[in-house]
Design a protein around this motif. Structure first.
Motif, PDB file in Angstrom:
ATOM      1  N   GLY A   1      -2.595  -2.253  -7.447  1.00  0.00           N
ATOM      2  CA  GLY A   1      -2.193  -1.842  -8.779  1.00  0.00           C
ATOM      3  C   GLY A   1      -0.698  -1.868  -9.013  1.00  0.00           C
ATOM      4  O   GLY A   1      -0.142  -0.936  -9.628  1.00  0.00           O
ATOM      5  N   LEU A   2       0.000  -2.912  -8.552  1.00  0.00           N
ATOM      6  CA  LEU A   2       1.451  -2.990  -8.645  1.00  0.00           C
ATOM      7  C   LEU A   2       1.857  -4.060  -9.652  1.00  0.00           C
ATOM      8  O   LEU A   2       1.186  -5.089  -9.804  1.00  0.00           O
ATOM      9  CB  LEU A   2       2.053  -3.319  -7.272  1.00  0.00           C
ATOM     10  CG  LEU A   2       1.780  -2.316  -6.150  1.00  0.00           C
ATOM     11  CD1 LEU A   2       2.373  -2.829  -4.847  1.00  0.00           C
ATOM     12  CD2 LEU A   2       2.342  -0.949  -6.483  1.00  0.00           C
ATOM     13  N   ASP A   3       2.977  -3.792 -10.320  1.00  0.00           N
ATOM     14  CA  ASP A   3       3.582  -4.773 -11.216  1.00  0.00           C
ATOM     15  C   ASP A   3       4.392  -5.748 -10.373  1.00  0.00           C
ATOM     16  O   ASP A   3       5.279  -5.324  -9.620  1.00  0.00           O
ATOM     17  CB  ASP A   3       4.474  -4.060 -12.231  1.00  0.00           C
ATOM     18  CG  ASP A   3       5.089  -5.047 -13.224  1.00  0.00           C
ATOM     19  OD1 ASP A   3       4.771  -6.254 -13.146  1.00  0.00           O
ATOM     20  OD2 ASP A   3       5.905  -4.596 -14.065  1.00  0.00           O
ATOM     21  N   PRO A   4       4.118  -7.079 -10.455  1.00  0.00           N
ATOM     22  CA  PRO A   4       4.898  -8.034  -9.648  1.00  0.00           C
ATOM     23  C   PRO A   4       6.396  -7.935  -9.866  1.00  0.00           C
ATOM     24  O   PRO A   4       7.173  -8.294  -8.979  1.00  0.00           O
ATOM     25  CB  PRO A   4       4.344  -9.391 -10.098  1.00  0.00           C
ATOM     26  CG  PRO A   4       2.964  -9.102 -10.574  1.00  0.00           C
ATOM     27  CD  PRO A   4       3.041  -7.752 -11.204  1.00  0.00           C
ATOM     28  N   GLN A   5       6.853  -7.409 -11.040  1.00  0.00           N
ATOM     29  CA  GLN A   5       8.288  -7.286 -11.291  1.00  0.00           C
ATOM     30  C   GLN A   5       8.950  -6.284 -10.360  1.00  0.00           C
ATOM     31  O   GLN A   5      10.170  -6.292 -10.191  1.00  0.00           O
ATOM     32  CB  GLN A   5       8.518  -6.861 -12.753  1.00  0.00           C
ATOM     33  CG  GLN A   5       8.269  -7.977 -13.764  1.00  0.00           C
ATOM     34  CD  GLN A   5       9.313  -9.071 -13.656  1.00  0.00           C
ATOM     35  OE1 GLN A   5      10.442  -8.827 -13.231  1.00  0.00           O
ATOM     36  NE2 GLN A   5       8.932 -10.288 -14.022  1.00  0.00           N
TER      37      GLN A   5
ATOM     38  N   LEU B   1       6.910   5.193  -2.504  1.00  0.00           N
ATOM     39  CA  LEU B   1       8.322   4.960  -2.817  1.00  0.00           C
ATOM     40  C   LEU B   1       8.602   5.254  -4.287  1.00  0.00           C
ATOM     41  O   LEU B   1       9.660   5.805  -4.644  1.00  0.00           O
ATOM     42  CB  LEU B   1       8.698   3.510  -2.490  1.00  0.00           C
ATOM     43  CG  LEU B   1       8.595   3.088  -1.022  1.00  0.00           C
ATOM     44  CD1 LEU B   1       8.932   1.612  -0.879  1.00  0.00           C
ATOM     45  CD2 LEU B   1       9.526   3.931  -0.150  1.00  0.00           C
ATOM     46  N   LYS B   2       7.657   4.892  -5.148  1.00  0.00           N
ATOM     47  CA  LYS B   2       7.845   5.186  -6.578  1.00  0.00           C
ATOM     48  C   LYS B   2       7.848   6.676  -6.836  1.00  0.00           C
ATOM     49  O   LYS B   2       8.578   7.166  -7.718  1.00  0.00           O
ATOM     50  CB  LYS B   2       6.727   4.508  -7.377  1.00  0.00           C
ATOM     51  CG  LYS B   2       6.826   2.987  -7.431  1.00  0.00           C
ATOM     52  CD  LYS B   2       5.717   2.409  -8.284  1.00  0.00           C
ATOM     53  CE  LYS B   2       5.855   0.906  -8.410  1.00  0.00           C
ATOM     54  NZ  LYS B   2       4.806   0.310  -9.270  1.00  0.00           N
ATOM     55  N   GLN B   3       7.048   7.424  -6.092  1.00  0.00           N
ATOM     56  CA  GLN B   3       7.055   8.879  -6.250  1.00  0.00           C
ATOM     57  C   GLN B   3       8.396   9.475  -5.847  1.00  0.00           C
ATOM     58  O   GLN B   3       8.857  10.471  -6.426  1.00  0.00           O
ATOM     59  CB  GLN B   3       5.933   9.504  -5.419  1.00  0.00           C
ATOM     60  CG  GLN B   3       4.534   9.165  -5.906  1.00  0.00           C
ATOM     61  CD  GLN B   3       3.461   9.682  -4.963  1.00  0.00           C
ATOM     62  OE1 GLN B   3       3.760  10.268  -3.916  1.00  0.00           O
ATOM     63  NE2 GLN B   3       2.191   9.456  -5.333  1.00  0.00           N
ATOM     64  N   LEU B   4       9.039   8.847  -4.872  1.00  0.00           N
ATOM     65  CA  LEU B   4      10.318   9.366  -4.377  1.00  0.00           C
ATOM     66  C   LEU B   4      11.476   8.957  -5.272  1.00  0.00           C
ATOM     67  O   LEU B   4      12.379   9.777  -5.542  1.00  0.00           O
ATOM     68  CB  LEU B   4      10.564   8.872  -2.945  1.00  0.00           C
ATOM     69  CG  LEU B   4       9.597   9.363  -1.858  1.00  0.00           C
ATOM     70  CD1 LEU B   4       9.938   8.701  -0.531  1.00  0.00           C
ATOM     71  CD2 LEU B   4       9.678  10.887  -1.721  1.00  0.00           C
TER      72      LEU B   4
ATOM     73  N   SER C   1       0.821  -1.216   0.000  1.00  0.00           N
ATOM     74  CA  SER C   1       0.000   0.000   0.000  1.00  0.00           C
ATOM     75  C   SER C   1       0.854   1.265   0.000  1.00  0.00           C
ATOM     76  O   SER C   1       0.408   2.319  -0.461  1.00  0.00           O
ATOM     77  CB  SER C   1      -0.928  -0.015   1.220  1.00  0.00           C
ATOM     78  OG  SER C   1      -0.195   0.150   2.419  1.00  0.00           O
ATOM     79  N   GLU C   2       2.108   1.185   0.505  1.00  0.00           N
ATOM     80  CA  GLU C   2       3.000   2.350   0.546  1.00  0.00           C
ATOM     81  C   GLU C   2       4.010   2.357  -0.595  1.00  0.00           C
ATOM     82  O   GLU C   2       4.849   3.264  -0.674  1.00  0.00           O
ATOM     83  CB  GLU C   2       3.729   2.376   1.898  1.00  0.00           C
ATOM     84  CG  GLU C   2       2.791   2.568   3.079  1.00  0.00           C
ATOM     85  CD  GLU C   2       3.502   2.535   4.427  1.00  0.00           C
ATOM     86  OE1 GLU C   2       2.879   2.885   5.437  1.00  0.00           O
ATOM     87  OE2 GLU C   2       4.697   2.144   4.467  1.00  0.00           O
ATOM     88  N   HIS C   3       3.923   1.350  -1.476  1.00  0.00           N
ATOM     89  CA  HIS C   3       4.895   1.273  -2.581  1.00  0.00           C
ATOM     90  C   HIS C   3       4.745   2.450  -3.548  1.00  0.00           C
ATOM     91  O   HIS C   3       5.733   2.936  -4.113  1.00  0.00           O
ATOM     92  CB  HIS C   3       4.708  -0.049  -3.319  1.00  0.00           C
ATOM     93  CG  HIS C   3       5.839  -0.357  -4.257  1.00  0.00           C
ATOM     94  ND1 HIS C   3       5.783  -1.377  -5.178  1.00  0.00           N
ATOM     95  CD2 HIS C   3       7.059   0.227  -4.435  1.00  0.00           C
ATOM     96  CE1 HIS C   3       6.917  -1.419  -5.863  1.00  0.00           C
ATOM     97  NE2 HIS C   3       7.699  -0.454  -5.422  1.00  0.00           N
ATOM     98  N   HIS C   4       3.521   2.924  -3.745  1.00  0.00           N
ATOM     99  CA  HIS C   4       3.329   4.065  -4.658  1.00  0.00           C
ATOM    100  C   HIS C   4       4.088   5.293  -4.162  1.00  0.00           C
ATOM    101  O   HIS C   4       4.608   6.062  -4.962  1.00  0.00           O
ATOM    102  CB  HIS C   4       1.840   4.372  -4.787  1.00  0.00           C
ATOM    103  CG  HIS C   4       1.073   3.322  -5.519  1.00  0.00           C
ATOM    104  ND1 HIS C   4       1.194   3.118  -6.875  1.00  0.00           N
ATOM    105  CD2 HIS C   4       0.184   2.395  -5.081  1.00  0.00           C
ATOM    106  CE1 HIS C   4       0.403   2.125  -7.252  1.00  0.00           C
ATOM    107  NE2 HIS C   4      -0.222   1.658  -6.174  1.00  0.00           N
TER     108      HIS C   4
END
Length: 797
Positions: free
Chosen positions: A635-639, A599-602, A594-597
Motif C-alpha cells: 500500500g505504498l505510493d511509488p513517489q 518510518l512514516k509514523q516516525l 514492509s517497514e516503510h509504514h
C-alpha cells in the motif's frame, strides 16, 4: 575384430545361404518321390504285419483242433470223479497245451466253459500258477452265447489287458461234435487264446518309428490326400490303420533333410575356408602388415612407413598411405609450431605453456625439487592501446616479450639453471616458470630485471610509454602442488602487487590464501543463507537544512552464524560476481517496503525510502514489475520510493538498462544517482541523467569541504538544480562539511554527524530525541544563505 574374422562373418552367411537354397531346391524336388517311397515301404510293412496276424489266427485255430482231436478233453469232460478229473486229467490237458508250441515261453491258454459260462477248466502257459480266465474272454463268451455263431475268432486288445487272439467253438458234451443250433444252450464253449508276439512286436516297432498308435477298426477309414498313412485288412471285419502326424517326418525324408543340411554346411565351410585362405594371402595379410606399420607409427615405435613390395591395389594403398603420412608429419609439425606459438610475439602461448609447465611441476614434485612461477601483468597497457592505437600496442608487446626473454636468459645462463618456460598467456599477461633453489636470490634478481625494463617508461620506436609491470610469484611445492593452483596463486599475488601500487612484485602469502578462503567461505554461506534469519535492515536518516528528516536510506546488514558480522563492502561484490544477489535484492526490497509504514509514523507521510539495488539486477526485465508489485502489496505510493544507482553504473547505461529506468520512472518511482563524483562524469552526462536526486560522494565532499572549493561546489549543485535534481551531501561527519554544503545550496544531508545507521527500535528513540531537540532549539536557529542552519550539530549524534 580382425579383418579376416570380419571377412569370415560376412562371407560365411552368404555362402551358407546359397548352399541352403540349393539344398532346399533339391529337397522340394525329391520330397514327393521320397514320400511315395516311404508310403510304399509303410504299406509293405503293414502287409507283413497282417500276414503275421493271420498266421497267428491260423495257429490258434490249429491249436484248438489239435486239443479237441485228442482224448484229453473227452476224458476230462466225461470223468465223473471230480478229484481225479481236476488232478490227473487236468495235468494231462496242461501237457497237451504245452506241447502245442515250440516256444515254452509263449503265452497259450485253454478254457472249457459250461453252458452257464462257469469255467469248467482253465489253464494258461504263464508264470502265474493261479491265473484265472480274464474278463475280456468271459465277455467274449457271453457275447458268443447270446449269438447264433457256433465258431468264432476274435482279437482282444483292450487297454490294460494282454492282447490275445481267441479262437472259440461250441461242442456237444456227449458227442464232442458241433451241436445243433437248437442244442447250443446245452453245449460247452471251448476257447484257445494265444498272444501274437510277432504281430505285437512289429506293431510296437511301427508305432515307435512313426510315433503314433495303430488303430483297429471294423471298417476302413478314408485318409487325407498327401498324408503318409497305411491301412490293411486283418480280417473280414478288422482293419488296422496308421496315419503319420505332420509333425513327424518319415525316416527317409528326415535323413534327406539331415544329409542336405550337413552337406550345405560342410560345403559352405570348405568354400569359405578356401576363400579365406585366398583372401588372407592376397588381401588381409598385406593390409594387416600395413596396419601394424601405421599402429607402430601412431604409438611412436616407428617414425615412418616402409614399402611392402605388394602389387596391385594393396601396393598402391601402402604407397599412398606412406605419402599421406609423410605429408601429415610435415603438416603436424607446422600446426604444432603454430598452435603452440603466440602469433604476435613468437613465444609460447597458453596451451604450450600449460603442457610444458605441467611436465615441470610433475617432475619437481616427484623429485622433491622446486620451481617458481612469475605472473607478469602490464599496467596501463589498455591506456596505451586506446590512446596510441593497436599498432603501437602490438609493437610494445613484441618488444616487451623479446626484452623479458633476454633478461631472463642472461640470469638463467649465468646461474646455470635448467631451461625456463616463457609464454604469453593472454593480452598483456606473461608467465615465466623457472627451476631454481629456494632463497638463492634467483627470483628476486629476475623480478628486479623485469621491473628495470620499465624504470623510465617503456621505450618503443624511440618513444617512451607510461607502462609498468606487476609481478606475482608463487613457488611449487611450497605454495601449490599442481599447475592450476600454482597459476591461480601467482595470479592472486599479481593482483596484490597491483593493489599495493603497481610496478612491483609480490610473493604469494598465507594472507592471500586466507583472503581467497574467506571469499570462498562467504560464497558457500551466501548459497545457503536464510535471509529472514541472518539479514536485517538498518536505516540512515536524510535531513534537510532545518534538521527535519525527509527520507531514510535502507542499508543491508548480515550476521552469519559461521562468519559473524560481514560488511556489505565485503559480501555484496561477491554476491554480484557469483549471481547470488537477486534473492538478496528482492528480500531487501520487500522488507524495506514492509517497514516503510513505520518510518512514516516516525517522520511523516512524505518520508522517502531510498533502496540500493545491485547494478546487475537492473539487467532484469522483471525488476520494474517486482517494485510495482511490492509497492501495491504494502500500500505504498511509488513517489515515496527512491531507487539508488551508483554513478559509475549510471554512466554505462545501455539501451535496455535505460528502458528499465524509464519504466520505473513512468510507474512513479524516484531515481537517484549515488556516489556522485567517485567516477568520471562529464557535464554532458549530468545533463543527460534521468534522475530525481544526486547524492554527492563522501570523498568528493571531503575534497571540497574547504573555503577555496566553495565556488566549484556551488557551481556543481547549481548545475544539478538547473536539471531539476535535488542534491544530497553524503559523509557529513563534521560541522565544517555541514556548513560548507549548506553555504553551497545543498538540499539534504546525510552522515554520522546527523545519525549513524540504526535498526528500527533504535531509530525510534533517535527520532523522539531529534524531535525534542528541534522543538527546543526552534528559537535559536540562524539562517545561512537563505536556509535555516541546523541546531547545535553536536547534539545530532
Amino acid at each position: 575384430m580382425t579383418l579376416g574374422k570380419r571377412a569370415f562373418f560376412l562371407i560365411f552367411p552368404v555362402v551358407l545361404a546359397g548352399y541352403l537354397v540349393a539344398a532346399l531346391s533339391v529337397y522340394f524336388v525329391q520330397a514327393h518321390s521320397v514320400l511315395a517311397l516311404e508310403r510304399t515301404r509303410l504299406s509293405q510293412q503293414f502287409d507283413h504285419m497282417a500276414a503275421l496276424f493271420r498266421n497267428e489266427v491260423s495257429q490258434s485255430r490249429s491249436f484248438l483242433y489239435s486239443i479237441l482231436e485228442g482224448n484229453a478233453v473227452r476224458l476230462f469232460v466225461s470223468e465223473p470223479d471230480e478229484a481225479y478229473r481236476n488232478n490227473a486229467l487236468g495235468l494231462r490237458l496242461q501237457q497237451s497245451v504245452r506241447s502245442l508250441s515250440d516256444d515254452p515261453k509263449k503265452f497259450i491258454s485253454f478254457a472249457i466253459l459250461n453252458p452257464d459260462l462257469a469255467p469248467g477248466y482253465y489253464f494258461e502257459n504263464s508264470d502265474d500258477p493261479f491265473a484265472e480266465i480274464g474278463a475280456p474272454q468271459l465277455a467274449l463268451a457271453s457275447r458268443l452265447t447270446g449269438g447264433s455263431q457256433l465258431r468264432d475268432w476274435s482279437f482282444l486288445h483292450e487297454a490294460g489287458a494282454r492282447p490275445l487272439i481267441v479262437y472259440s467253438e461250441f461242442i456237444d458234451p456227449v458227442t464232442f461234435s458241433r451241436p445243433l443250433p437248437s442244442a447250443k444252450s446245452d453245449a460247452l464253449l471251448v476257447q484257445v487264446a494265444i498272444e501274437p508276439t510277432q504281430f505285437l512286436s512289429m506293431q510296437r516297432a511301427l508305432q515307435h518309428e512313426y510315433e503314433t498308435a495303430i488303430r483297429f477298426e471294423s471298417a476302413p477309414q478314408l485318409q487325407p490326400s498327401g498324408s503318409l498313412s497305411a491301412s490293411v485288412r486283418m480280417a473280414p471285419s478288422l482293419f488296422a490303420t496308421l496315419t503319420v502326424p505332420p509333425s513327424h517326418g518319415s525316416g527317409n525324408v528326415v535323413q534327406m533333410k539331415l544329409l542336405l543340411g550337413l552337406g550345405a554346411l560342410v560345403m559352405s565351410l570348405l568354400s569359405v575356408g578356401l576363400m579365406i585362405v585366398l583372401i588372407r594371402r592376397f588381401i588381409t595379410n598385406p593390409i594387416a602388415a600395413l596396419d601394424r606399420q601405421v599402429t607402430a607409427v601412431m604409438s611412436g615405435e616407428n617414425d615412418g612407413i616402409a614399402e611392402t613390395g605388394a602389387e596391385g591395389e594393396i601396393g598402391r594403398l601402402t604407397g599412398n598411405i606412406k605419402q599421406l603420412h609423410d605429408q601429415s608429419q610435415r603438416a603436424l609439425k607446422l600446426v604444432q609450431q603454430t598452435s603452440w606459438t603466440d602469433t604476435l610475439t613468437g613465444i609460447s602461448n597458453r596451451a604450450h605453456f600449460n603442457m610444458l609447465a605441467a611436465d615441470v611441476v610433475h617432475q619437481v614434485t616427484a623429485q622433491r625439487g622446486h620451481c617458481s612461477l612469475l605472473f607478469i601483468d602490464i599496467d596501463h597497457f589498455k591506456f596505451v592501446n586506446d590512446k596510441y592505437g593497436h599498432e603501437v600496442g602490438d609493437d610494445l608487446l613484441k618488444m616487451l616479450a623479446l626484452r623479458i626473454e633476454n633478461a631472463i636468459s642472461v640470469i638463467a645462463t649465468r646461474r646455470a639453471l635448467p631451461p625456463f618456460v616463457f609464454a604469453r598467456l593472454s593480452g598483456d599477461e606473461f608467465a615465466v616458470l623457472v627451476q631454481s633453489t629456494p632463497r638463492d636470490g634467483t627470483i628476486r634478481e629476475m623480478c628486479a630485471a623485469i621491473l628495470a625494463l620499465f624504470s623510465n617508461g617503456f621505450e618503443v620506436r624511440g618513444k617512451h610509454y607510461p607502462v609498468t609491470a606487476s609481478i606475482g610469484v608463487a613457488i611449487c611445492p611450497t605454495d601449490a602442488t599442481n599447475l592450476a593452483e600454482l597459476i591461480s596463486n601467482a595470479d592472486a599475488a599479481m593482483y596484490q602487487a597491483k593493489t599495493n601500487g603497481k610496478n612491483r612484485s609480490s610473493r604469494f602469502s598465507r594472507a592471500l590464501q586466507d583472503k581467497r578462503d574467506r571469499i570462498r567461505h562467504i560464497q558457500e554461506e551466501l548459497r545457503q543463507v536464510d535471509p529472514d534469519e541472518q539479514f536485517h535492515l538498518v536505516y540512515m536518516p536524510i535531513v534537510d537544512a532545518s534538521g527535519k528528516v525527509t527520507g531514510c536510506e535502507a542499508l543491508l546488514r548480515w550476521v552469519s552464524p559461521a562468519l559473524g558480522n560481514v560488511t556489505p563492502d565485503e559480501f555484496v561484490p561477491i554476491a554480484e560476481s557469483t549471481g547470488l544477489f537477486t534473492k538478496i535484492d528482492w528480500w531487501v526490497i520487500n522488507r524495506a517496503m514492509s517497514e516503510h509504514h513505520r518510518l512514516k509514523q516516525l517522520f511523516g507521510p512524505d518520508t522517502v525510502l531510498a533502496i540500493n539495488i545491485s547494478s546487475a539486477e537492473l539487467h532484469s526485465k522483471s525488476i520494474s514489475g517486482y517494485f510495482s508489485d511490492c509497492a501495491a502489496r504494502h500500500g505504498l505510493d511509488p513517489q515515496t520510493i527512491e531507487i539508488e544507482l551508483t554513478e559509475t553504473y549510471a554512466v554505462k547505461l545501455g539501451d535496455q538498462l535505460h528502458r528499465n529506468i524509464e519504466t520505473l520512472r513512468e510507474r512513479g518511482f524516484r531515481i537517484s544517482i549515488d556516489d556522485f563524483g567517485a567516477g568520471y562524469t562529464s557535464v554532458q552526462q549530468v545533463i543527460e541523467y534521468t534522475a530525481d536526486t544526486i547524492k554527492l560522494d563522501r570523498a568528493l565532499v571531503q575534497n571540497l569541504a574547504h573555503a577555496g572549493s566553495l565556488p566549484a561546489l556551488k557551481a556543481m549543485i547549481a548545475l544539478c538544480h538547473a536539471q531539476n535534481m535535488a542534491v544530497v551531501g553524503e559523509g557529513v561527519d563534521t560541522d565544517e562539511k555541514l556548513a560548507m554544503l549548506t553555504a553551497a545550496g545543498c538540499d539534504h544531508f546525510q552522515g554520522y554527524l546527523i545519525c549513524k545507521p540504526l535498526m528500527l527500535p533504535d531509530l525510534t528513540i533517535w527520532a523522539l530525541k531529534q524531535t525534542a531537540r528541534i522543538a527546543g532549539a526552534a528559537d535559536g536557529h540562524v539562517p545561512v544563505h537563505g536556509h535555516s542552519r541546523l541546531p547545535v550539530s553536536s547534539d545530532l549524534l
